[in-house]
Motif scaffolding. Structure first.
Motif, PDB file in Angstrom:
ATOM      1  N   ALA A 143       0.819  -1.209   0.000  1.00 61.10           N
ATOM      2  CA  ALA A 143       0.000   0.000   0.000  1.00 61.10           C
ATOM      3  C   ALA A 143       0.850   1.256   0.000  1.00 61.10           C
ATOM      4  CB  ALA A 143      -0.933   0.003   1.207  1.00 61.10           C
ATOM      5  N   THR A 144       2.037   1.191   0.612  1.00 59.64           N
ATOM      6  CA  THR A 144       2.882   2.381   0.747  1.00 59.64           C
ATOM      7  C   THR A 144       3.925   2.503  -0.354  1.00 59.64           C
ATOM      8  OG1 THR A 144       4.568   1.259   2.079  1.00 59.64           O
ATOM      9  CG2 THR A 144       2.665   2.198   3.248  1.00 59.64           C
ATOM     10  N   GLY A 145       4.093   1.458  -1.158  1.00 55.64           N
ATOM     11  CA  GLY A 145       5.188   1.472  -2.119  1.00 55.64           C
ATOM     12  C   GLY A 145       6.541   1.450  -1.442  1.00 55.64           C
ATOM     13  N   GLY A 146       6.584   0.949  -0.203  1.00 54.39           N
ATOM     14  CA  GLY A 146       7.832   0.879   0.551  1.00 54.39           C
ATOM     15  C   GLY A 146       8.157   2.138   1.327  1.00 54.39           C
ATOM     16  N   ALA A 147       7.292   3.145   1.286  1.00 59.45           N
ATOM     17  CA  ALA A 147       7.561   4.417   1.971  1.00 59.45           C
ATOM     18  C   ALA A 147       7.121   4.373   3.434  1.00 59.45           C
ATOM     19  CB  ALA A 147       6.840   5.555   1.248  1.00 59.45           C
ATOM     20  N   ARG A 148       7.613   5.349   4.196  1.00 62.87           N
ATOM     21  CA  ARG A 148       7.195   5.529   5.586  1.00 62.87           C
ATOM     22  C   ARG A 148       6.110   6.602   5.609  1.00 62.87           C
ATOM     23  NH1 ARG A 148      10.826   4.626   9.776  1.00 62.87           N
ATOM     24  NH2 ARG A 148      10.636   6.784  10.492  1.00 62.87           N
ATOM     25  N   VAL A 149       4.906   6.183   5.978  1.00 59.70           N
ATOM     26  CA  VAL A 149       3.746   7.062   5.961  1.00 59.70           C
ATOM     27  C   VAL A 149       3.118   7.076   7.348  1.00 59.70           C
ATOM     28  CG1 VAL A 149       1.474   7.494   4.941  1.00 59.70           C
ATOM     29  CG2 VAL A 149       3.318   6.532   3.531  1.00 59.70           C
ATOM     30  N   ALA A 150       2.637   8.236   7.782  1.00 56.76           N
ATOM     31  CA  ALA A 150       1.938   8.353   9.059  1.00 56.76           C
ATOM     32  C   ALA A 150       0.570   8.964   8.818  1.00 56.76           C
ATOM     33  CB  ALA A 150       2.737   9.203  10.044  1.00 56.76           C
ATOM     34  N   GLY A 151      -0.266   8.924   9.827  1.00 54.89           N
ATOM     35  CA  GLY A 151      -1.577   9.535   9.697  1.00 54.89           C
ATOM     36  C   GLY A 151      -2.428   9.311  10.916  1.00 54.89           C
ATOM     37  N   SER A 152      -3.657   9.771  10.832  1.00 54.40           N
ATOM     38  CA  SER A 152      -4.615   9.612  11.915  1.00 54.40           C
ATOM     39  C   SER A 152      -6.008   9.822  11.351  1.00 54.40           C
ATOM     40  CB  SER A 152      -4.334  10.624  13.038  1.00 54.40           C
ATOM     41  OG  SER A 152      -5.164  10.397  14.155  1.00 54.40           O
ATOM     42  N   GLY A 153      -6.992   9.202  11.964  1.00 49.39           N
ATOM     43  CA  GLY A 153      -8.366   9.376  11.506  1.00 49.39           C
ATOM     44  C   GLY A 153      -9.262   8.286  12.061  1.00 49.39           C
ATOM     45  N   THR A 154     -10.441   8.662  12.484  1.00 50.02           N
ATOM     46  CA  THR A 154     -11.429   7.652  12.827  1.00 50.02           C
ATOM     47  C   THR A 154     -11.929   7.022  11.531  1.00 50.02           C
ATOM     48  OG1 THR A 154     -13.274   9.222  12.714  1.00 50.02           O
ATOM     49  CG2 THR A 154     -12.158   8.991  14.840  1.00 50.02           C
ATOM     50  N   ILE A 155     -12.555   5.872  11.660  1.00 43.26           N
ATOM     51  CA  ILE A 155     -13.097   5.244  10.460  1.00 43.26           C
ATOM     52  C   ILE A 155     -14.405   4.539  10.796  1.00 43.26           C
ATOM     53  CG2 ILE A 155     -11.979   2.971  10.631  1.00 43.26           C
ATOM     54  CD1 ILE A 155     -11.343   3.385   7.555  1.00 43.26           C
ATOM     55  N   ARG A 156     -15.342   4.623   9.874  1.00 45.26           N
ATOM     56  CA  ARG A 156     -16.611   3.931  10.031  1.00 45.26           C
ATOM     57  C   ARG A 156     -16.570   2.635   9.232  1.00 45.26           C
ATOM     58  NH1 ARG A 156     -21.264   8.175   8.654  1.00 45.26           N
ATOM     59  NH2 ARG A 156     -22.473   6.261   9.017  1.00 45.26           N
ATOM     60  N   PRO A 157     -17.447   1.689   9.573  1.00 43.79           N
ATOM     61  CA  PRO A 157     -17.441   0.420   8.823  1.00 43.79           C
ATOM     62  C   PRO A 157     -17.622   0.592   7.329  1.00 43.79           C
ATOM     63  CG  PRO A 157     -18.697   0.170  10.851  1.00 43.79           C
ATOM     64  CD  PRO A 157     -18.347   1.626  10.745  1.00 43.79           C
ATOM     65  N   ASP A 158     -18.261   1.700   6.898  1.00 45.18           N
ATOM     66  CA  ASP A 158     -18.423   1.912   5.454  1.00 45.18           C
ATOM     67  C   ASP A 158     -17.193   2.556   4.817  1.00 45.18           C
ATOM     68  OD1 ASP A 158     -18.506   4.552   6.278  1.00 45.18           O
ATOM     69  OD2 ASP A 158     -20.524   4.954   5.542  1.00 45.18           O
ATOM     70  N   GLY A 159     -16.128   2.789   5.613  1.00 44.08           N
ATOM     71  CA  GLY A 159     -14.884   3.334   5.081  1.00 44.08           C
ATOM     72  C   GLY A 159     -14.756   4.841   5.166  1.00 44.08           C
ATOM     73  N   THR A 160     -15.751   5.535   5.706  1.00 42.19           N
ATOM     74  CA  THR A 160     -15.676   6.989   5.840  1.00 42.19           C
ATOM     75  C   THR A 160     -14.668   7.366   6.917  1.00 42.19           C
ATOM     76  OG1 THR A 160     -17.999   7.232   5.200  1.00 42.19           O
ATOM     77  CG2 THR A 160     -16.978   9.091   6.340  1.00 42.19           C
ATOM     78  N   VAL A 161     -13.767   8.297   6.592  1.00 40.07           N
ATOM     79  CA  VAL A 161     -12.747   8.757   7.538  1.00 40.07           C
ATOM     80  C   VAL A 161     -13.256  10.006   8.248  1.00 40.07           C
ATOM     81  CG1 VAL A 161     -10.386   9.635   7.775  1.00 40.07           C
ATOM     82  CG2 VAL A 161     -10.882   7.789   6.156  1.00 40.07           C
ATOM     83  N   GLY A 162     -13.172   9.998   9.584  1.00 35.79           N
ATOM     84  CA  GLY A 162     -13.719  11.099  10.372  1.00 35.79           C
ATOM     85  C   GLY A 162     -12.672  11.877  11.136  1.00 35.79           C
ATOM     86  N   ALA A 163     -13.128  12.935  11.804  1.00 35.34           N
ATOM     87  CA  ALA A 163     -12.255  13.889  12.495  1.00 35.34           C
ATOM     88  C   ALA A 163     -11.584  13.276  13.715  1.00 35.34           C
ATOM     89  CB  ALA A 163     -13.062  15.117  12.901  1.00 35.34           C
ATOM     90  N   ILE A 164     -10.437  13.856  14.051  1.00 35.88           N
ATOM     91  CA  ILE A 164      -9.697  13.437  15.256  1.00 35.88           C
ATOM     92  C   ILE A 164      -9.232  14.691  15.990  1.00 35.88           C
ATOM     93  CG2 ILE A 164      -8.998  11.194  14.394  1.00 35.88           C
ATOM     94  CD1 ILE A 164      -6.467  13.971  14.336  1.00 35.88           C
ATOM     95  N   GLY A 165      -8.783  14.521  17.212  1.00 40.37           N
ATOM     96  CA  GLY A 165      -8.247  15.632  17.987  1.00 40.37           C
ATOM     97  C   GLY A 165      -6.731  15.632  17.979  1.00 40.37           C
TER      98      GLY A 165
END
Length: 353
Positions: free
Chosen positions: A268-290
């Protein structure tokens, strides 16, 4: 004793007392700043029953062979420091990477630290379940609802167990966790409901009398007292292990990406170092975080140059980010995977700002 010496001592005593107070007495403040980062494609250290420690995969695939992965998918956290002395608070206030806020913004006065910790742990479990469900749906894996936890004081206590796969609720078949929630939500407190399930390969049924939903729920809705998640019908399973100190729902996106990466060919990353954050719903929707700015800084300090940001957090994320980090805007799990593919092939993914 000379008058001069007496004057010096008289001036020193309050200063010594103030210094002692500043370094020992706590103030009603907490500091918030960049926390540890955890590679969801990597491993976590856990304590064994005999008191030793071992490392286990953060995301461990059971029931089928996991695909080989490369690169990293870091989940990021916010470090919260409590019980600060006045000197601590001043030191953190002068640190541009830290924010000092009133304690009751993090630990509500009507809830104990243990209650907050338990709530965060429950949110983390829910986040893990949603991450699995979103990944399985993206991959097109057929699902079935499974009991993840049973409230010991709830209506289902002594009737259902974690691991039971639910097949019907109130005489109607259920194919996923959403259907279970909907069927139970249509009933009232005091209603008796019949539940069909399989346990260890055997089909069984039980009945339970629904309880009130509680102070935070609809008093007209019945409550079964279980946490239910979706699990693949083909026997595939995923076990998630994270540091017990990590709580809340914001790891969902990165856990879901890791599950997809381990259950599908390619990286998925193509071998890169990736970071992130996010809530997720079962339908795949990414939601807000603090704490988005603290998490971006944590990723930057870990040497990461690409950070996945929920679209709803973009406006805050672009406020003075560290130099050299790209803020990739995501709204769904599918969008996040597309953005990673674009980035790994040298293209320009959608960014904040």
């Amino acid at each position: 004793m000379s008058r001069r010496l007496f004057t010096v001592l008289a001036a020193l005593v309050p200063a010594v007392l103030l210094l002692a107070l500043a370094t020992s007495a706590t103030v009603p403040l907490v500091s918030m700043g960049p926390g540890p980062v955890y590679d969801t494609l990597g491993s976590a250290e856990v304590e064994t029953e005999d008191g030793d420690t071992e490392r286990v995969p953060v995301v461990d695939v059971v029931g089928r062979k996991a695909d080989e992965t490369a690169g990293s998918l870091f989940m990021t956290t916010v470090a919260v420091r409590d019980r600060l002395t006045l000197l601590d608070a001043m030191r953190f206030w002068l640190d541009p990477a830290q924010v000092v806020v009133p304690r009751d913004q993090v630990f509500p006065p009507d809830r104990s630290r243990d209650e907050v910790r338990e709530s965060n742990a429950a949110e983390m479990i829910g986040s893990e379940n949603s991450a699995e469900a979103a990944a399985y749906r993206y991959l097109g894996i057929a699902m079935q609802p499974r009991v993840e936890r049973v409230d010991p004081d709830g209506a289902a206590a002594g009737r259902l167990r974690p691991g039971d796969v639910l097949t019907s609720v109130g005489g109607e078949s259920v194919s996923d966790a959403t259907a279970v929630v909907e069927r139970v939500g249509q009933r009232r407190p005091g209603d008796e409901i019949r539940i069909g399930f399989t346990r260890d390969g055997r089909e069984e049924t039980t009945t339970a009398t629904l309880q009130p939903a509680g102070p935070d729920g609809d008093p007209e809705q019945g409550r079964l007292g279980i946490l239910v998640g979706d699990t693949p019908a083909d026997g595939t399973d995923v076990e998630i292990t994270v540091d017990p100190a990590v709580g809340g729902p914001s790891a969902g996106l990165m856990l879901s990406l890791s599950i997809v990466d381990k259950l599908s060919p390619g990286d998925a990353t193509g071998g890169a170092r990736v970071a992130g954050s996010g809530t997720i719903r079962p339908d795949g929707t990414v939601g807000a975080i603090g704490g988005i700015r603290h998490k971006i800084r944590a990723a930057h300090e870990a040497g990461v140059s690409d950070f996945l940001v929920p679209a709803v957090n973009c406006a805050e994320a672009v406020q003075s980010p560290p130099e050299g980090i790209r803020l990739i805007e995501v709204e769904t799990l599918e969008g996040a995977l597309d953005a990673l593919e674009t980035a790994s092939s040298g293209g320009q993914p959608p960014t904040c700002g």
